[in-house]
Motif scaffolding. Structure first.
Motif, PDB file in Angstrom:
ATOM      1  N   ALA A  87       8.358   2.933  -2.257  1.00  0.00           N
ATOM      2  CA  ALA A  87       7.300   3.933  -2.411  1.00  0.00           C
ATOM      3  C   ALA A  87       6.524   4.097  -1.116  1.00  0.00           C
ATOM      4  O   ALA A  87       6.263   3.133  -0.410  1.00  0.00           O
ATOM      5  CB  ALA A  87       6.345   3.527  -3.521  1.00  0.00           C
ATOM      6  N   THR A  88       6.161   5.334  -0.832  1.00  0.00           N
ATOM      7  CA  THR A  88       5.256   5.654   0.252  1.00  0.00           C
ATOM      8  C   THR A  88       4.076   6.391  -0.368  1.00  0.00           C
ATOM      9  O   THR A  88       4.252   7.460  -0.950  1.00  0.00           O
ATOM     10  CB  THR A  88       5.936   6.547   1.308  1.00  0.00           C
ATOM     11  OG1 THR A  88       7.103   5.890   1.777  1.00  0.00           O
ATOM     12  CG2 THR A  88       5.004   6.833   2.461  1.00  0.00           C
ATOM     13  N   CYS A  89       2.893   5.805  -0.260  1.00  0.00           N
ATOM     14  CA  CYS A  89       1.687   6.403  -0.829  1.00  0.00           C
ATOM     15  C   CYS A  89       0.725   6.694   0.319  1.00  0.00           C
ATOM     16  O   CYS A  89       0.428   5.808   1.113  1.00  0.00           O
ATOM     17  CB  CYS A  89       1.025   5.455  -1.813  1.00  0.00           C
ATOM     18  SG  CYS A  89       2.074   4.954  -3.200  1.00  0.00           S
ATOM     19  N   SER A  90       0.250   7.920   0.397  1.00  0.00           N
ATOM     20  CA  SER A  90      -0.706   8.280   1.443  1.00  0.00           C
ATOM     21  C   SER A  90      -1.877   9.030   0.829  1.00  0.00           C
ATOM     22  O   SER A  90      -1.718   9.797  -0.113  1.00  0.00           O
ATOM     23  CB  SER A  90      -0.022   9.128   2.524  1.00  0.00           C
ATOM     24  OG  SER A  90       0.518  10.296   1.959  1.00  0.00           O
ATOM     25  N   VAL A  91      -3.052   8.764   1.375  1.00  0.00           N
ATOM     26  CA  VAL A  91      -4.284   9.371   0.885  1.00  0.00           C
ATOM     27  C   VAL A  91      -4.870  10.237   1.988  1.00  0.00           C
ATOM     28  O   VAL A  91      -5.029   9.788   3.122  1.00  0.00           O
ATOM     29  CB  VAL A  91      -5.304   8.291   0.472  1.00  0.00           C
ATOM     30  CG1 VAL A  91      -6.610   8.922   0.025  1.00  0.00           C
ATOM     31  CG2 VAL A  91      -4.730   7.407  -0.619  1.00  0.00           C
ATOM     32  N   ALA A  92      -5.175  11.486   1.657  1.00  0.00           N
ATOM     33  CA  ALA A  92      -5.813  12.403   2.598  1.00  0.00           C
ATOM     34  C   ALA A  92      -6.631  13.425   1.822  1.00  0.00           C
ATOM     35  O   ALA A  92      -6.132  14.030   0.879  1.00  0.00           O
ATOM     36  CB  ALA A  92      -4.764  13.106   3.451  1.00  0.00           C
ATOM     37  N   ALA A  93      -7.874  13.587   2.233  1.00  0.00           N
ATOM     38  CA  ALA A  93      -8.761  14.618   1.677  1.00  0.00           C
ATOM     39  C   ALA A  93      -8.842  14.588   0.153  1.00  0.00           C
ATOM     40  O   ALA A  93      -8.740  15.600  -0.505  1.00  0.00           O
ATOM     41  CB  ALA A  93      -8.312  15.993   2.144  1.00  0.00           C
ATOM     42  N   GLY A  94      -8.997  13.398  -0.414  1.00  0.00           N
ATOM     43  CA  GLY A  94      -9.171  13.302  -1.857  1.00  0.00           C
ATOM     44  C   GLY A  94      -7.894  13.507  -2.649  1.00  0.00           C
ATOM     45  O   GLY A  94      -7.936  13.683  -3.855  1.00  0.00           O
TER      46      GLY A  94
END
Length: 134
Positions: A87-94
């Motif tokens: 898995a690749t999880c990324s968080v950006a701008a909510g």
């Protein structure tokens, strides 16, 4: 002539059975990857940054931000839901974006011995904002 027709029929039927077995395995693993991506986005999206929620006018802007732990929680949820996947999880701008990849061994190998299954999901810090795609 009848013997030749019977042999051709057996080979065609065997090929169809092999194709069906491989496709069923691919569909099953694809569904598991899709579910894992969805659960990862949901778990990551539940990590709302409470500290920033107090400083943002949420009813006016409609925006919440995610905590720094959202990506880690997302990856843990995916690993629990589909242990053989990456898995690749990324968080950006909510928004949290999840990409799940898994190598699948095919039982009869008509299309090759392995295939790669991918799933994608995005979520946000509010209930009902998770969407999954394949």
């Amino acid at each position: 002539m009848i013997v030749l027709s019977a042999l051709v029929f057996v080979f065609v039927l065997g090929g169809l059975a092999a194709a069906t077995a491989d496709l069923l395995v691919l569909e099953n693993q694809s569904a598991m990857a899709r579910d894992a991506a969805f659960l990862g986005a949901q778990a990551g999206g539940s990590q709302v940054d409470i500290g920033s929620a107090g400083s943002i006018d949420v009813p006016t802007t409609g925006t919440l931000t995610l905590d720094a732990s959202a990506a880690t929680v997302c990856q843990q949820a995916v690993a629990h839901a589909d242990p053989g996947s990456t898995a690749t999880c990324s968080v950006a701008a909510g928004t949290i974006t999840v990409d799940v990849t898994q190598q699948v061994s095919l039982p009869l190998g008509l299309f090759g011995s392995t295939a790669t299954v991918r799933a994608h999901a995005r979520g946000g810090p509010a209930a009902g904002t998770v969407t999954a795609s394949q």
